[in-house]
Design a protein around this motif. Structure first.
Motif, short mmCIF file in Angstrom:
data_model
loop_
_atom_site.label_atom_id
_atom_site.label_comp_id
_atom_site.label_asym_id
_atom_site.label_seq_id
_atom_site.Cartn_x
_atom_site.Cartn_y
_atom_site.Cartn_z
N UNK A 45 0.88 -1.19 0.00
CA UNK A 45 0.00 0.00 0.00
C UNK A 45 0.91 1.23 0.00
N UNK A 46 1.66 1.45 -1.09
CA UNK A 46 2.72 2.46 -1.09
C UNK A 46 2.24 3.89 -0.91
N UNK A 47 0.97 4.15 -1.17
CA UNK A 47 0.46 5.51 -1.03
C UNK A 47 -0.19 5.77 0.33
N UNK A 48 -0.15 4.78 1.19
CA UNK A 48 -0.70 4.90 2.55
C UNK A 48 0.40 5.36 3.49
N UNK A 111 -5.89 4.40 -15.44
CA UNK A 111 -5.54 5.77 -15.09
C UNK A 111 -4.80 5.82 -13.75
N UNK A 112 -4.77 4.70 -13.04
CA UNK A 112 -4.20 4.66 -11.69
C UNK A 112 -2.97 3.74 -11.67
N UNK A 113 -1.96 4.10 -12.45
CA UNK A 113 -0.78 3.26 -12.60
C UNK A 113 0.23 3.55 -11.49
N UNK A 114 0.90 2.50 -11.02
CA UNK A 114 1.86 2.64 -9.93
C UNK A 114 2.92 1.55 -10.10
#
Length: 232
Positions: A45-48, A111-114
């Motif tokens: 969960x890298x954006x948490x 659209x939500x690439x990570x």
């Protein structure tokens, strides 16, 4: 645990108070997938933020869904494990994923690439069994990403967990996969086949002939890749 109550006795409402706070379902996905230590969960969960991750883990402990266990021989290190109540959520998480694969529009997903999340997911679905007994190093190059996020290395060896590095580990590379982030995500999600991406020049594969030949046997896709999309 709930940050707001529905004030309803309905089991759906009561469960939603626990499960539907921000990031909770995604964190549960990681726990169901086998991540157990704090740093592993952070990579899933890298954006948490670390602070919110700690809070959500404590919330799940309080709800009886997760238990924290000390790691033997590890000073002040803990791992997190699903309780029976937590393991009972696995089919729920899987059903939500199946629904998302079927009914969320492809472009909305893409659209939500990570790259860090994609590589972390790819790492845990590599199957070492058809690969050589010796160590294999696979470098993934995202041509459209900035330098700091462009190169990734998967280190695979029989009998060991697959390692993921974002810094050159210094090993000779056995196979190179060069593409853009969207194409690799499309392959991972089952939207396009690797052979099709190679044929139209969006995926370049060079290096070990054996690894390239057996790509479909060791390169595992998303667990939802076989679910047919019902919307474009």
């Amino acid at each position: 645990m709930a940050e707001g109550s529905y004030n309803q006795f309905c089991p759906v409402a009561m469960a939603a108070e626990i499960l539907c706070t921000r990031w909770t379902m995604v964190l549960l996905r990681e726990l169901v997938a086998g991540s157990s230590r704090f740093n592993e969960l952070r990579r899933g969960v890298p954006r948490m933020s670390p602070a919110l991750l700690s809070k959500r883990l404590k919330d799940l402990e309080d709800a009886g869904i997760v238990e924290r266990r000390p790691v033997r021989g590890g000073e002040a290190i803990s791992e997190y494990a699903l309780t029976p109540a937590g393991r009972d959520l696995q089919p729920v998480i899987e059903a939500v994923g199946v629904w998302g694969q079927k009914w969320v529009e492809t472009n909305a997903s893409l659209e939500k690439l990570d790259p860090s999340l994609l590589m972390w997911d790819m790492r845990r679905n590599i199957d070492p069994s058809p690969m050589p007994d010796s160590r294999s190093t696979i470098q993934v190059i995202f041509s459209d990403q900035p330098e700091a996020r462009r190169n990734w290395w998967l280190i695979v060896q029989q009998g060991a967990d697959v390692d993921l590095c974002s810094v050159d580990p210094g090993f000779d590379v056995d196979l190179y996969l060069a593409t853009d982030l969207r194409t690799m995500t499309e392959i991972w999600m089952g939207y396009v086949g690797a052979d099709a991406a190679k044929a139209d020049g969006r995926l370049m594969v060079t290096g070990s002939r054996r690894l390239e030949r057996d790509l479909k046997t060791w390169f595992g896709l998303s667990p939802f890749a076989k679910v047919d999309k019902l919307v474009a």
